[in-house]
Scaffold this active site. Structure first.
Site, PDB file in Angstrom:
ATOM      1  N   GLU A  85       0.851  -1.095   0.256  1.00 64.86           N
ATOM      2  CA  GLU A  85       0.095  -0.211   0.093  1.00 64.86           C
ATOM      3  C   GLU A  85       0.768   1.399  -0.111  1.00 64.86           C
ATOM      4  O   GLU A  85       1.761   1.430   0.799  1.00 64.86           O
ATOM      5  CB  GLU A  85      -0.951  -0.131   1.062  1.00 64.86           C
ATOM      6  CG  GLU A  85      -1.924   1.072   1.039  1.00 64.86           C
ATOM      7  CD  GLU A  85      -2.952   0.882   2.150  1.00 64.86           C
ATOM      8  OE1 GLU A  85      -3.383  -0.150   2.772  1.00 64.86           O
ATOM      9  OE2 GLU A  85      -3.306   2.033   2.813  1.00 64.86           O
ATOM     10  N   LYS A 279      -7.481  -1.867  11.051  1.00 66.96           N
ATOM     11  CA  LYS A 279      -6.796  -2.377   9.924  1.00 66.96           C
ATOM     12  C   LYS A 279      -5.683  -1.410   9.734  1.00 66.96           C
ATOM     13  O   LYS A 279      -4.709  -1.914   9.290  1.00 66.96           O
ATOM     14  CB  LYS A 279      -7.940  -2.203   8.748  1.00 66.96           C
ATOM     15  CG  LYS A 279      -7.657  -2.911   7.581  1.00 66.96           C
ATOM     16  CD  LYS A 279      -6.699  -1.541   6.447  1.00 66.96           C
ATOM     17  CE  LYS A 279      -6.087  -2.174   5.313  1.00 66.96           C
ATOM     18  NZ  LYS A 279      -5.348  -1.046   4.697  1.00 66.96           N
ATOM     19  N   ASP A 295       4.829 -14.957  10.982  1.00 67.80           N
ATOM     20  CA  ASP A 295       3.511 -15.076  10.483  1.00 67.80           C
ATOM     21  C   ASP A 295       2.580 -14.267  10.815  1.00 67.80           C
ATOM     22  O   ASP A 295       1.893 -13.972  11.902  1.00 67.80           O
ATOM     23  CB  ASP A 295       3.239 -16.615  11.262  1.00 67.80           C
ATOM     24  CG  ASP A 295       1.912 -17.239  10.980  1.00 67.80           C
ATOM     25  OD1 ASP A 295       1.133 -16.570  10.224  1.00 67.80           O
ATOM     26  OD2 ASP A 295       1.733 -18.300  11.187  1.00 67.80           O
ATOM     27  N   HIS A 392      -2.645  10.241   0.831  1.00 66.81           N
ATOM     28  CA  HIS A 392      -2.747   8.798  -0.203  1.00 66.81           C
ATOM     29  C   HIS A 392      -2.700   8.883  -1.480  1.00 66.81           C
ATOM     30  O   HIS A 392      -1.796   8.120  -2.211  1.00 66.81           O
ATOM     31  CB  HIS A 392      -4.145   8.218   0.294  1.00 66.81           C
ATOM     32  CG  HIS A 392      -4.293   6.755  -0.087  1.00 66.81           C
ATOM     33  ND1 HIS A 392      -3.600   5.909   0.843  1.00 66.81           N
ATOM     34  CD2 HIS A 392      -4.898   6.047  -0.752  1.00 66.81           C
ATOM     35  CE1 HIS A 392      -4.154   4.706   0.405  1.00 66.81           C
ATOM     36  NE2 HIS A 392      -4.688   4.924  -0.857  1.00 66.81           N
TER      37      HIS A 392
END
Ligand code: MEV
Length: 437
Positions: A85, A279, A295, A392
């Site tokens: 991202e 998130k 992991d 962004h």
């Protein structure tokens, strides 16, 4: 129509690609070339990567970036981050710089206990099972003595083993609940091996236990596995400063702090916001977890379960204003390792750990908690001020230009132009079209 295949894993890499291209890619030779183009020319290095999983065809690149200026417990770190991202590393770097000028991050370990269970069926008399468990417990521990030897020498091993009656939730369901300290290892293989030995011993010993023989009710092992819910393997990270130190160009410190705390409060009570909020935290956490060969699915699963530990899914971060001080902190379970697994195999993972000054698991947990807090700070800071899209889309500009196959010269002109103009896919497309006409 594609045909099924047997013995696929025995085929060579080239044969596998050919099969795939023939069966699923219309015999397109460019698909074959594409998969081969990503092979590393260093044959030994490529072989190492091929062997990580079954049926490897090629490598899949993700950017490996760095977010510098993280002052954590008075030491400066540069955080290696692997993420696709576009704005994540830039946001982390921004937050790091912001807090570098305000005392940096403080992090600590709250606990390091991992756990796993042997899940059992038993439909007999509970007291028979309890008596049997008490009797067999030393044998269960003995059954993992060779497995534990090295771990014990390093200061870890099995901490406790208990029988839990879960029949109120599910008829006939009991668990052998085991807790472990795995030191610098994530410990999944160690824990799973221990649990399987414990399960085998438990079942074998049960066969000759007289109370079970009398009633013909024997305990049966359903499955044995570590739990990725590790609420007692917790790291905490915090930032705080005077509200006046939060003064920024477009907003004064008090207003910013007030809106920021409100944003976190909303994520405490509204699941729709909480999931997105968390998130954003995981943007930073996963990037670092991936870079260090850990992991990330385990960390993700454990973090979200922890966010729901009180029955409602909530923000993993907390914020408050007390007097004239602003506080922002995170508490998060992080079952991480710095030895074993990919950490000793993947050359870039080894390098990432070197960049972090070869931390032990506890240090890595603290750094990762900081990455989550920083990422969340950056997101909320944007959200309550300029909005997220400005930064962004600025970061996304190069992706759009690459999609439009812009030349270096076109890119340079576009980057200059969009310093002052709002980035959107269509605005960039129009700009490039005009350049070209
Ligand atoms: C985007 O990847 C993450 C954010 O949506 C997080 C948030 O909303 O807090 C910006």
């Amino acid at each position: 129509m594609a045909s099924s295949v047997s013995g696929f894993s025995k085929k060579t890499k080239e044969e596998k690609i050919l099969w795939l291209v023939e069966n699923y890619l219309n015999n397109d030779p460019s698909a074959f070339d594409m998969l081969k183009r990503y092979w590393n020319p260093d044959v030994k290095l490529q072989k190492l990567h091929d062997d990580f999983i079954e049926n490897t065809l090629t490598n899949y690149y993700l950017p490996f970036g760095i977010a510098p200026n993280f002052l954590i417990n008075d030491t400066l770190f540069a955080l290696p981050m692997v993420v696709e991202e576009s704005s994540v590393v830039a946001a982390a770097s921004n937050a790091a710089k912001f807090w570098l000028e305000r005392g940096g991050f403080k992090a600590e370990i709250i606990s390091t206990e991992k756990n796993g269970q042997v899940h059992l069926n038993f439909f007999g008399n509970e007291s028979d099972l309890t008596t049997f468990f008490t009797e067999v417990k030393p044998k269960l521990i003995e059954s993992i003595s060779s497995l534990q030897k090295n771990m014990k020498e390093r200061g870890g091993g099995l901490l406790d083993i208990q029988l839990i009656n879960s029949t109120a939730a599910l008829e006939g369901y009991y668990q052998i609940h085991c807790t472990f300290e795995t030191m610098n290892a994530m410990g999944a293989n160690f824990i799973n091996s221990c649990l399987e030995n414990i399960a085998n011993t438990f079942e074998t010993e049960a066969e000759s236990f007289s109370a079970f023989k009398n009633t013909d009710h024997y305990p049966e092992v359903v499955l044995s596995i570590l739990s990725n819910y590790a609420p007692n393997c917790l790291a905490r990270a915090e930032v705080h400063c005077k509200i006046s130190e939060l003064d920024q160009l477009a907003i004064d410190g008090a207003t910013f702090a007030h809106k920021f705390v409100r944003a976190v409060e909303i994520a405490q009570i509204e699941i729709r916001r909480a999931v997105t909020h968390n998130k954003g935290i995981m943007n930073g956490i996963d990037a670092l977890v991936l870079a260090t060969g850990n992991d990330f699915r385990a960390v993700e699963a454990g973090a979200h379960a922890y966010a729901a530990k009180d029955g409602n899914y909530k923000s993993l971060t907390h914020a408050k204003v007390e007097g004239d001080e602003f506080y922002f902190w995170i508490e998060i379970p992080l079952a991480l390792g710095t030895v074993g697994g990919l950490t000793s195999l993947h050359p870039l993972v080894k390098l990432a750990l070197r960049i972090l000054q070869n931390p032990g698991a506890k240090e890595l947990m603290q750094i990762v908690a900081v990455a989550g807090l920083a990422q969340n700070f950056a997101a909320i800071r944007s959200l309550v001020t300029t909005g997220i899209q400005k930064g962004h889309m600025k970061m996304h500009l190069l992706n759009i230009l690459n999609q439009l196959e812009a030349t270096s010269e076109e890119k340079e002109k576009a980057v200059f132009h969009f310093k002052e103009n709002t980035v959107s896919h269509s605005a960039v497309a129009v700009f490039v079209k005009e350049l070209r006409s």
